[in-house]
Design an enzyme around this catalytic site. Structure first.
Site, short mmCIF file in Angstrom:
data_model
loop_
_atom_site.label_atom_id
_atom_site.label_comp_id
_atom_site.label_asym_id
_atom_site.label_seq_id
_atom_site.Cartn_x
_atom_site.Cartn_y
_atom_site.Cartn_z
N GLY A 89 -23.08 -23.77 -51.48
CA GLY A 89 -21.96 -23.57 -50.55
C GLY A 89 -22.42 -22.83 -49.30
N GLY B 110 -36.16 -18.58 -35.60
CA GLY B 110 -37.54 -18.38 -36.05
C GLY B 110 -37.69 -18.38 -37.57
N ASN C 51 -22.64 -19.49 -54.92
CA ASN C 51 -21.50 -19.11 -54.08
C ASN C 51 -20.46 -20.23 -53.97
OD1 ASN C 51 -20.18 -17.86 -51.48
ND2 ASN C 51 -20.94 -19.88 -50.84
N TYR D 276 -8.02 -19.94 -60.98
CA TYR D 276 -9.06 -19.37 -60.12
C TYR D 276 -9.54 -18.03 -60.67
CZ TYR D 276 -11.25 -17.59 -55.79
OH TYR D 276 -12.12 -17.07 -54.86
N LYS E 122 -13.27 -16.89 -62.05
CA LYS E 122 -14.03 -15.80 -61.43
C LYS E 122 -14.29 -14.66 -62.43
CE LYS E 122 -14.60 -17.65 -57.41
NZ LYS E 122 -15.95 -17.98 -56.94
P1 NAP Z 1 -15.25 -22.00 -48.05
O1 NAP Z 1 -15.33 -21.55 -46.63
O2 NAP Z 1 -14.12 -22.86 -48.48
O3 NAP Z 1 -16.65 -22.72 -48.42
C1 NAP Z 1 -16.84 -23.26 -49.68
C2 NAP Z 1 -18.27 -23.73 -49.81
O4 NAP Z 1 -18.46 -24.23 -51.15
C3 NAP Z 1 -18.61 -24.86 -48.87
O5 NAP Z 1 -19.92 -24.64 -48.38
C4 NAP Z 1 -18.56 -26.09 -49.75
O6 NAP Z 1 -19.45 -27.13 -49.35
C5 NAP Z 1 -19.04 -25.53 -51.07
N1 NAP Z 1 -18.61 -26.33 -52.22
C6 NAP Z 1 -17.34 -26.55 -52.65
N2 NAP Z 1 -17.33 -27.35 -53.72
C7 NAP Z 1 -18.63 -27.64 -53.98
C8 NAP Z 1 -19.30 -28.44 -54.96
N3 NAP Z 1 -18.60 -29.12 -55.89
N4 NAP Z 1 -20.64 -28.52 -54.93
C9 NAP Z 1 -21.36 -27.85 -53.98
N5 NAP Z 1 -20.80 -27.10 -53.03
C10 NAP Z 1 -19.45 -27.00 -53.03
O7 NAP Z 1 -15.23 -20.76 -49.05
P2 NAP Z 1 -15.56 -19.20 -48.86
O8 NAP Z 1 -14.28 -18.52 -48.55
O9 NAP Z 1 -16.74 -19.02 -48.00
O10 NAP Z 1 -15.90 -18.83 -50.38
C11 NAP Z 1 -17.22 -18.78 -50.88
C12 NAP Z 1 -17.17 -18.18 -52.27
O11 NAP Z 1 -16.58 -16.87 -52.18
C13 NAP Z 1 -16.29 -18.97 -53.23
O12 NAP Z 1 -16.87 -18.97 -54.51
C14 NAP Z 1 -14.98 -18.19 -53.25
O13 NAP Z 1 -14.27 -18.37 -54.44
C15 NAP Z 1 -15.49 -16.78 -53.09
N6 NAP Z 1 -14.51 -15.84 -52.55
C16 NAP Z 1 -13.92 -16.06 -51.34
C17 NAP Z 1 -12.98 -15.13 -50.87
C18 NAP Z 1 -12.30 -15.29 -49.54
O14 NAP Z 1 -11.37 -14.50 -49.26
N7 NAP Z 1 -12.67 -16.24 -48.68
C19 NAP Z 1 -12.66 -14.02 -51.64
C20 NAP Z 1 -13.28 -13.83 -52.87
C21 NAP Z 1 -14.22 -14.75 -53.31
P3 NAP Z 1 -19.00 -28.32 -48.30
O15 NAP Z 1 -19.06 -27.71 -46.93
O16 NAP Z 1 -20.02 -29.35 -48.52
O17 NAP Z 1 -17.62 -28.70 -48.71
#
Ligand code: NAP
Length: 248
Positions: free
Chosen positions: A13, A55, A91, A156, A160
């Site tokens: 991700g 770089g 991630n 979810y 987690k």
């Molecule tokens: P995001 O912006 O929605 O990005 C999700 C990423 O996961 C993207 O790069 C996506 O790839 C990839 N992905 C999704 N399904 C996939 C699959 N089946 N195989 C491979 N890659 C996959 O999410 P984010 O907010 O950065 O979250 C990243 C992590 O942090 C997640 O695990 C989320 O649960 C956790 N998190 C987020 C928050 C928050 O507030 N944002 C809070 C707590 C935890 P593509 O670009 O190819 O779709």
């Protein structure tokens, strides 16, 4: 301090949000980074190009973490091709929110397949190379919701929370091989994932954050980079909370 020169990292991700910031941060400290994605090829290429322009060394790497055995194989093959794999940041994640009566079994399955089983499958792909090298860092990106729960996010939160238990088990399983396994639990971070929330929902979230701001992807990346470093070598099976004080 926290130098990652000569290390190879996979960030699943890595194309967007927290993963993007993590890939850039690890690369800025010297790691060669594989930027994982499933559909966002252009975004992953952009991340790699930002790193190369600065770089560093990076390449996009497409594999679907939900394809358990396929994902494990892909990670293992990258490790073999590059001759080493020092850091895995699992991630990649999705969220599909619903109150229980509306929670579809297929959505529950999908969340577990990506968030929990996908992360463990990637760890499975990484572990052989790390065991052989007698060093490694596995970091699961969990969530504050996995610790405190959240109405409307049963699936979810379960995925987690499961990651935290998996990290502790793997930490015990591979400590003798000098492989550490930890988790970070981000609070509310502004990314595509939280972009769908209404202004009201965001305000309510921020109301329970003592530091009174949303986290940035870079806030989370900094904690991950620390856990990936040599300096964090005596930390395993732990959860690093990066949530602005939302949950203590
Ligand atoms: P995001 O912006 O929605 O990005 C999700 C990423 O996961 C993207 O790069 C996506 O790839 C990839 N992905 C999704 N399904 C996939 C699959 N089946 N195989 C491979 N890659 C996959 O999410 P984010 O907010 O950065 O979250 C990243 C992590 O942090 C997640 O695990 C989320 O649960 C956790 N998190 C987020 C928050 C928050 O507030 N944002 C809070 C707590 C935890 P593509 O670009 O190819 O779709």
């Amino acid at each position: 301090m926290f130098d990652l020169t000569g290390k190879v990292a996979i960030v699943t991700g890595g194309s967007r949000g927290i993963g993007r910031a993590t890939a850039i941060t690890l690369a800025s400290r010297g790691a060669r980074v594989l930027v994982g994605f499933v559909s966002g090829e252009e975004a992953a290429k952009e991340v790699a190009s930002v790193i190369e322009t600065a770089g560093g060394h990076a390449e996009p790497a497409r594999f679907d973490v939900a394809d358990g055995e396929g994902a494990a194989r892909a990670v293992g093959e990258h490790a073999k091709r590059l001759g080493q794999l020092d850091i895995l940041v699992a991630n990649a994640g999705i969220s599909i929110d619903a109150l229980l009566p509306r929670l579809k079994t297929e959505d529950f399955d999908r969340i577990l397949d990506v968030n929990l089983k996908g992360a463990v499958a990637c760890a499975k792909g990484a572990i052989r190379s790390m065991m052989r090298a007698k060093r490694g860092r596995i970091i699961f990106v969990s969530s504050v919701v996995g610790e405190m729960g959240n109405a409307g996010q049963t699936a979810y939160a379960a995925s987690k929370g499961g990651l935290l238990a998996a990290a502790k088990s793997l930490a015990r399983e591979y400590a003798s091989r000098n492989v550490t396994v930890n988790a970070v639990t981000p609070g509310f971070v502004e990314t595509d994932m939280t972009g769908a929330l209404t202004a009201e929902q965001k305000e309510a979230m921020l109301g329970v954050v003592p530091l009174a701001r949303a986290g940035t992807p870079e806030d989370i990346a900094a904690g991950i980079a620390f856990l990936a470093s040599d300096e964090a070598g005596y930390i395993t099976g732990q959860t690093l909370r990066i949530n602005g004080g939302m949950y203590m």
